[in-house]
Design a protein around this motif. Structure first.
Motif, mmCIF file in Angstrom:
data_model
loop_
_atom_site.group_PDB
_atom_site.id
_atom_site.type_symbol
_atom_site.label_atom_id
_atom_site.label_comp_id
_atom_site.label_asym_id
_atom_site.label_seq_id
_atom_site.Cartn_x
_atom_site.Cartn_y
_atom_site.Cartn_z
ATOM 1 N N PRO A 127 0.834 -1.207 0.000
ATOM 2 C CA PRO A 127 0.000 0.000 0.000
ATOM 3 C C PRO A 127 0.865 1.252 0.000
ATOM 4 C CG PRO A 127 0.136 -0.870 2.218
ATOM 5 C CD PRO A 127 0.917 -1.825 1.343
ATOM 6 N N ALA A 128 0.325 2.309 -0.561
ATOM 7 C CA ALA A 128 1.014 3.590 -0.487
ATOM 8 C C ALA A 128 0.962 4.115 0.951
ATOM 9 C CB ALA A 128 0.376 4.597 -1.440
ATOM 10 N N LEU A 129 1.788 5.060 1.237
ATOM 11 C CA LEU A 129 1.860 5.634 2.574
ATOM 12 C C LEU A 129 0.488 6.184 2.972
ATOM 13 C CD1 LEU A 129 3.756 6.377 4.930
ATOM 14 C CD2 LEU A 129 4.083 8.606 3.819
ATOM 15 N N GLY A 130 0.026 5.753 4.138
ATOM 16 C CA GLY A 130 -1.245 6.235 4.649
ATOM 17 C C GLY A 130 -2.444 5.388 4.268
ATOM 18 N N VAL A 131 -2.276 4.438 3.353
ATOM 19 C CA VAL A 131 -3.380 3.570 2.943
ATOM 20 C C VAL A 131 -3.418 2.363 3.879
ATOM 21 C CG1 VAL A 131 -4.316 2.114 1.095
ATOM 22 C CG2 VAL A 131 -3.246 4.319 0.556
ATOM 23 N N THR A 132 -4.569 2.072 4.443
ATOM 24 C CA THR A 132 -4.692 1.009 5.446
ATOM 25 C C THR A 132 -5.332 -0.263 4.902
ATOM 26 O OG1 THR A 132 -6.814 1.910 6.188
ATOM 27 C CG2 THR A 132 -4.838 2.684 7.308
ATOM 28 N N GLY A 133 -5.688 -0.282 3.627
ATOM 29 C CA GLY A 133 -6.376 -1.440 3.066
ATOM 30 C C GLY A 133 -5.429 -2.558 2.678
ATOM 31 N N SER A 134 -6.012 -3.606 2.121
ATOM 32 C CA SER A 134 -5.247 -4.767 1.661
ATOM 33 C C SER A 134 -5.796 -5.230 0.321
ATOM 34 C CB SER A 134 -5.325 -5.907 2.680
ATOM 35 O OG SER A 134 -6.678 -6.312 2.874
ATOM 36 N N ILE A 135 -5.046 -6.102 -0.337
ATOM 37 C CA ILE A 135 -5.430 -6.642 -1.639
ATOM 38 C C ILE A 135 -5.711 -8.131 -1.492
ATOM 39 C CG2 ILE A 135 -4.659 -7.172 -3.990
ATOM 40 C CD1 ILE A 135 -5.233 -4.245 -3.649
ATOM 41 N N THR A 150 -9.281 -7.550 -5.449
ATOM 42 C CA THR A 150 -10.202 -6.665 -4.752
ATOM 43 C C THR A 150 -9.445 -5.946 -3.640
ATOM 44 O OG1 THR A 150 -12.087 -8.108 -5.210
ATOM 45 C CG2 THR A 150 -12.339 -6.515 -3.433
ATOM 46 N N ALA A 151 -9.584 -4.634 -3.617
ATOM 47 C CA ALA A 151 -9.002 -3.843 -2.534
ATOM 48 C C ALA A 151 -10.027 -3.692 -1.423
ATOM 49 C CB ALA A 151 -8.566 -2.479 -3.047
ATOM 50 N N SER A 152 -9.563 -3.688 -0.186
ATOM 51 C CA SER A 152 -10.481 -3.531 0.941
ATOM 52 C C SER A 152 -10.737 -2.076 1.277
ATOM 53 C CB SER A 152 -9.927 -4.254 2.173
ATOM 54 O OG SER A 152 -8.714 -3.648 2.604
ATOM 55 N N ALA A 153 -9.933 -1.182 0.740
ATOM 56 C CA ALA A 153 -10.105 0.242 1.005
ATOM 57 C C ALA A 153 -9.611 1.030 -0.201
ATOM 58 C CB ALA A 153 -9.337 0.653 2.267
ATOM 59 N N TYR A 154 -10.176 2.202 -0.395
ATOM 60 C CA TYR A 154 -9.768 3.049 -1.514
ATOM 61 C C TYR A 154 -8.378 3.622 -1.251
ATOM 62 C CZ TYR A 154 -14.712 2.676 -2.571
ATOM 63 O OH TYR A 154 -15.964 2.178 -2.845
ATOM 64 N N GLY A 155 -7.680 3.924 -2.333
ATOM 65 C CA GLY A 155 -6.349 4.487 -2.217
ATOM 66 C C GLY A 155 -5.404 3.889 -3.233
ATOM 67 N N GLU A 156 -4.107 4.163 -3.044
ATOM 68 C CA GLU A 156 -3.082 3.765 -4.009
ATOM 69 C C GLU A 156 -2.337 2.516 -3.521
ATOM 70 O OE1 GLU A 156 -0.499 6.687 -6.393
ATOM 71 O OE2 GLU A 156 0.800 6.073 -4.737
ATOM 72 N N TYR A 157 -2.141 1.581 -4.463
ATOM 73 C CA TYR A 157 -1.441 0.339 -4.157
ATOM 74 C C TYR A 157 -0.412 0.071 -5.255
ATOM 75 C CZ TYR A 157 -5.381 -0.564 -0.994
ATOM 76 O OH TYR A 157 -6.324 -0.486 -0.004
ATOM 77 N N LEU A 177 -1.922 1.180 -8.932
ATOM 78 C CA LEU A 177 -3.376 1.245 -9.024
ATOM 79 C C LEU A 177 -3.901 2.188 -7.955
ATOM 80 C CD1 LEU A 177 -4.244 -2.564 -9.376
ATOM 81 C CD2 LEU A 177 -3.786 -0.922 -11.193
ATOM 82 N N THR A 178 -4.758 3.125 -8.370
ATOM 83 C CA THR A 178 -5.417 4.009 -7.418
ATOM 84 C C THR A 178 -6.923 3.755 -7.510
ATOM 85 O OG1 THR A 178 -3.687 5.663 -7.735
ATOM 86 C CG2 THR A 178 -5.707 6.377 -6.648
ATOM 87 N N PHE A 179 -7.482 3.229 -6.432
ATOM 88 C CA PHE A 179 -8.898 2.871 -6.391
ATOM 89 C C PHE A 179 -9.714 4.056 -5.869
ATOM 90 C CE2 PHE A 179 -6.570 -1.089 -6.089
ATOM 91 C CZ PHE A 179 -7.285 -1.952 -6.909
ATOM 92 N N TYR A 180 -10.773 4.400 -6.651
ATOM 93 C CA TYR A 180 -11.659 5.501 -6.267
ATOM 94 C C TYR A 180 -13.065 4.958 -6.026
ATOM 95 C CZ TYR A 180 -8.130 8.939 -7.632
ATOM 96 O OH TYR A 180 -6.990 9.689 -7.708
ATOM 97 N N GLU A 181 -13.766 5.622 -5.131
ATOM 98 C CA GLU A 181 -15.117 5.173 -4.793
ATOM 99 C C GLU A 181 -16.048 5.309 -5.990
ATOM 100 O OE1 GLU A 181 -18.695 5.957 -1.519
ATOM 101 O OE2 GLU A 181 -16.849 7.158 -1.483
#
Length: 359
Positions: A127-135, A150-157, A177-181
């Motif tokens: 994950p990018a800095l500050g992103v708390t999700g997982s793949i 599938t990402a569990s949270a939006y943000g950059e990975y 990859l940057t996931f947006y809502e």
């Protein structure tokens, strides 16, 4: 006296060198010469080309990857030639290409598109800095080029693609990859309206943006105050069923996202049981109106003599036959029949008719 000359020849002790696994199709052999002329020969899946077939340190190239057994043979007459062998495996360098990095991903799902290659492959992620999700990968997906993730949270990975083949371990390749809502417009539940030809819409928006109601159905639907608010009043030109779409427009990542509902404008029913009548005998044909929309139902609601009841041939038919349960008296008996007409969620309406049965 006589003399004889005896030449003592040193027997060869060939050493073909250590076994070798290498990345690519060329290598330098490492035989250790002992005595006599040495020569290389081989068995393998392709053709080997030697810079000098008699050179213990010859450069050799292969036209096909795989395992080759090379023999280094030495000997000088009268000694018997001796041979030592070395195994050389030429491994194909893998292609490491994780695919293109999309600018943005709409939602939390994505399909990767690495280039398929020889060797053992593996996806990892950071994950990018500050992103708390997982793949999360589809089952066994972290070892194939194009898995669904599938990402569990939006943000950059950072998706890291690694491929190795024996001694070939080239650098990994990475896609960002940057996931947006994704917008989730909600048009609301289906609507049925009786007779008014208008209905209050209540679209729910998920993010701040632009919205629009539309209807490609037959007839004409207008929206008041306009189609660009979540909760306009929809007005129809004629009764019928309309498909309405509620769209969130021109999202910078996801484009236009749409939800729909069914809007059913019903015609208010009318009921006519026909004029009061007399019947001679036990049978009579009722004369209710045929519903243009909806359905009808006959029922017996009253009898001047409770011992007399009636049976309908088909109570849902407007012109059904009704029969008394026994022969009517000479003085007559009056039965009241009700014709009820309904249409969807419209309140049902009814009309009564009195029929006097005489013998």
């Amino acid at each position: 006296a006589d003399q004889v000359t005896i030449n003592f020849v040193q027997p060869s002790n060939p050493n073909a060198g250590p076994d070798n696994g290498l990345c690519g199709s060329t290598t330098t052999l490492a035989a250790v010469p002992s005595f006599g002329l040495g020569t290389w020969s081989y068995v393998g899946p392709g053709i080997l080309t030697f810079s000098d077939i008699n050179d213990p340190h010859a450069n050799v190239s292969s036209n096909a990857f795989g395992l080759y057994n090379l023999a280094w043979t030495e000997g000088a007459s009268p000694c018997i030639a001796n041979t030592d062998t070395v195994a050389v495996k030429f491994s194909e360098p893998p292609v490491v290409d994780a695919g293109l990095s999309p600018d943005k991903v709409c939602g939390l799902d994505y399909k990767l598109a690495a280039v398929s290659s020889v060797g053992n492959s593996l996806w990892t992620w950071e994950p990018a800095l500050g992103v708390t999700g997982s793949i999360t990968f589809q089952p066994n997906g972290d070892t194939i080029p194009s898995p669904k993730i599938t990402a569990s949270a939006y943000g950059e990975y950072y998706m890291i693609w690694k491929v190795s083949n024996g001694p070939c371990v080239p650098p990994a390749d990475t896609v960002v990859l940057t996931f947006y809502e994704k917008p989730h417009p909600d048009a609301g539940p289906d609507i049925k309206d009786c007779d008014t030809l208008q209905a209050q819409l209540n679209g729910i928006t998920s993010i701040i943006g632009q919205w629009q109601w539309s209807s490609p159905s037959g007839g004409t639907i207008t929206f008041s105050p306009d189609a660009f608010v979540p909760n306009p009043v929809a007005k129809a030109s004629v009764p019928g069923n309309y498909k309405l779409f509620f769209s969130e427009l021109n999202d910078p990542v996801c484009g236009t996202v749409t939800d729909s509902l069914s809007l059913d404008f019903l015609v208010k029913p009318t009921a006519s049981a026909g004029p009061d009548a007399s019947a001679c005998g036990s049978n009579f044909i009722l004369g209710g109106n045929l519903p243009t929309f909806g359905f009808g139902q006959w029922t017996l609601v009253n009898s001047s003599d409770p011992s007399y009841t009636a049976t309908f041939a088909d109570s849902s038919q407007s012109n059904t036959q009704v029969s008394l349960n026994n022969v009517p008296p000479a003085t007559g008996v009056t039965l009241t029949f009700r014709w009820t007409v309904g249409n969807g969620n419209c309140l049902p309406v009814f009309d009564d008719v009195d029929v006097v049965f005489t013998a």
